[in-house]
Design an enzyme around this catalytic site. Structure first.
Site, PDB file in Angstrom:
ATOM      1  NE  ARG A  25     -10.684  15.026   6.775  1.00 26.40           N
ATOM      2  CZ  ARG A  25     -11.791  14.300   6.678  1.00 26.40           C
ATOM      3  NH1 ARG A  25     -12.271  13.624   7.720  1.00 26.40           N
ATOM      4  NH2 ARG A  25     -12.425  14.206   5.517  1.00 26.40           N
ATOM      5  CD  GLU A  26     -11.975  10.053   5.893  1.00 24.54           C
ATOM      6  OE1 GLU A  26     -12.309   9.293   6.829  1.00 24.54           O
ATOM      7  OE2 GLU A  26     -12.662  11.009   5.513  1.00 24.54           O
ATOM      8  CG  HIS A  65     -15.782  11.400   1.339  1.00 25.93           C
ATOM      9  ND1 HIS A  65     -14.585  12.009   1.631  1.00 25.93           N
ATOM     10  CD2 HIS A  65     -16.006  10.534   2.351  1.00 25.93           C
ATOM     11  CE1 HIS A  65     -14.112  11.526   2.773  1.00 25.93           C
ATOM     12  NE2 HIS A  65     -14.966  10.632   3.239  1.00 25.93           N
ATOM     13  CG  HIS A  85      -2.522 -17.649 -15.996  1.00 24.79           C
ATOM     14  ND1 HIS A  85      -3.228 -16.689 -15.307  1.00 24.79           N
ATOM     15  CD2 HIS A  85      -3.390 -18.652 -16.239  1.00 24.79           C
ATOM     16  CE1 HIS A  85      -4.476 -17.106 -15.135  1.00 24.79           C
ATOM     17  NE2 HIS A  85      -4.596 -18.298 -15.690  1.00 24.79           N
TER      18      HIS A  85
END
Length: 532
Positions: free
Chosen positions: A11-12, A202, A299
């Protein structure tokens, strides 16, 4: 402590730019989420469009997750029993229904154009009615944080009204994405003291704070986090499910997904992006290709000696893996570690290491980039060790272009190869010179190496390296290829785009042939000059 994961991708998420799902797509996404064991899947508004209505008809019952139908409270002046949107929510037959209502008095006055009292009635009666129909009801307190900052008393009254009506969960929405974590923490803590119902968060990502705001809310009493896959959503998106679940479950020890699901996060992220025909954002926390990738020599050296020195979790915890990039920034130790993976016979003091490092720096100075073309780097190492025997050698190729119109560029190519002392010739016609050359190469090799027909070009990228030379500029071509079981990338550089493409194409086919030979002989890239 249990923290429920409530996914709103269907939906969102579809409100994000460039995102669209068919009903079949939505069903597949729902199955992905169900396989992860998320608690709730908000699947759309059955009253807003036929696609969502069809989805609910076809979805059925999931194994692990509860489907949620989403919609608004009843309209101004209307009774819930007479409201078409409320009727559509019930028609979805989901165990859970989520309705959103206004909290910010600005929205009540300017958007709904009603009174504060009427807004409270709409919230109360909508939730009460849906509860009477046997649904578990959630309430999204829309624009809650803005509403609280505008009129704290009214914002609190709205959610207390939702609680009195029987809302099982009340999610506090930062709908504009304007809040910072300290303010979210303060407000959620105060609300927690006044509300007994489960609280949710939300958060939108307009200030880049969605994940931080979700954590702040949980640490101050929220028990449910609304999120979307990859953080997709309207404007800048929402809380990213992968980031939130990993932060809460892996880093903080909350119970939010089944334990075995955390190791699926990277795979599901890739599957979702594949479905949407999009690339996973390389710098996405936990699931992006850069999340556990190391490039700087110091690293690489450190993580090789002790992974905890540069990695905050074991990559396997989220289904990811460590990735060591080969570039001019890599030191001798990093190069040696990578060479050992390709050829375990190389000793620590072998001159091959120095030669490879020097060649790598020289090629990158010319414009090559191996961090995104690992197959070409593997072939480079094979050449440096003296164990590279090419499966074919180029004698010549010719490319012709005929452009009948502005919408079509038809090209033809012929190629002559030396394949183990045998001359093979191939020809191809394609949509442009590279496509034609690709077809000609395959046809020249397929008689003696049938497996080349399995290789398909997946992506083709060109970058101009120095635009000041205009059309004479060098270009870098990256080609991604696959054979159904594996995917690899190769690189070529030249001021001639066709030649740069040829270099990458040739490496791609060589990689496939060597990979298959290694599989047949149980050794990585076994030298093989025989025709198969």
């Amino acid at each position: 402590m249990k923290i429920s994961i409530y996914d709103a991708t269907l939906r969102e998420g579809v409100q994000g730019v460039g995102v669209a799902f068919s009903v079949a797509d939505k069903l597949r996404v729902a199955n992905m989420l169900d396989s992860l064991g998320v608690d709730y899947i908000e699947a759309g508004n059955p009253g807003s469009n036929p696609k969502d209505a069809e989805f609910f008809e076809r979805a059925g019952k999931l194994k692990n997750s509860k489907l949620v139908a989403f919609g608004a409270t009843c309209r101004v002046g209307a009774q819930p029993c007479e409201d078409a949107n409320i009727a559509a929510l019930l028609s979805a037959n989901t165990p859970v229904v989520c309705v959103f209502g206004k909290v910010w008095n600005l929205h009540v006055a300017d958007i709904l154009k009603t009174t504060p009292e009427e807004n409270l009635r709409m919230v109360y009666e909508s939730i009460k009615y849906l509860k009477s129909k046997g649904r578990e009801v959630f309430f999204d307190a829309e624009h809650f944080f803005d509403g609280w900052l505008s009129d704290e008393g009214y914002a609190l009254e709205v959610i207390k009204t939702a609680e009195r009506a029987g809302a099982a969960n009340i999610s506090l929405c930062d709908t504009r994405g304007s809040c910072f974590p300290d303010k979210v923490a303060e407000i959620v803590a105060r609300v927690r003291g006044d509300i007994s119902a489960s609280l949710g968060i939300h958060a939108h990502n307009d200030t880049g704070m969605a994940e931080a705001n979700a954590i702040a809310a949980v640490k101050n009493g929220a028990e449910l986090v609304q999120c979307t896959l990859n953080g997709w959503g309207e404007r800048c998106g929402n809380t990213n499910l992968f980031t939130a679940a990993a932060n809460l479950g892996v880093k903080m020890g909350y119970d939010c997904l089944p334990k075995e699901s955390y190791r699926k996060l990277s795979a599901v992220s890739r599957e979702f992006c594949e479905l949407c025909n999009k690339e996973v954002y390389s710098h996405a926390p936990y699931v992006g290709i850069g999340a556990f990738t190391h490039k700087a020599g110091m690293h690489i050296d450190g993580v090789t000696k002790n992974p905890e020195a540069f990695e905050h979790i074991d990559p396997a915890a989220v289904g990811a893996s460590r990735n060591i990039l080969m570039s001019e920034y890599a030191g001798r130790a990093a190069i040696y570690t990578r060479i050992l993976e390709i050829d375990p016979t190389v000793g620590r003091d072998s001159p091959v290491i120095t030669r490879t490092l020097e060649e790598l720096k020289e090629l990158e100075f010319e414009g090559y980039q191996f961090e995104g073309a690992d197959a070409s780097f593997i072939l480079l190492v094979k050449r440096m060790t003296g164990k590279y025997i090419p499966h074919f050698k180029l004698k010549s190729f010719n490319v012709n272009i005929n452009e009948p119109g502005p919408r079509a560029a038809v090209a033809s190519a012929t190629i002559r190869l030396d394949v183990g002392g045998i001359e093979e010739v191939g020809g191809g016609v394609g949509n442009g010179p590279i496509n034609a050359l690709d077809q000609a190469l395959e046809r020249a090799l397929v008689r003696l190496y049938p497996v080349v027909s399995d290789v398909k070009l997946k992506d083709y990228r060109v970058r101009v390296l120095d635009s000041k030379d205009a059309t004479a500029s060098k270009v870098r071509v990256i080609i991604e290829s696959g054979d159904g079981a594996d995917r690899w990338a190769t690189v070529g550089v030249s001021s001639d785009i066709v030649w740069a493409s040829w270099v990458a194409l040739a490496d791609s086919i060589e990689y496939k042939l060597m990979k298959d030979a290694a599989g047949n002989n149980n050794e990585l890239f076994q030298e093989n000059s025989n025709i198969k």
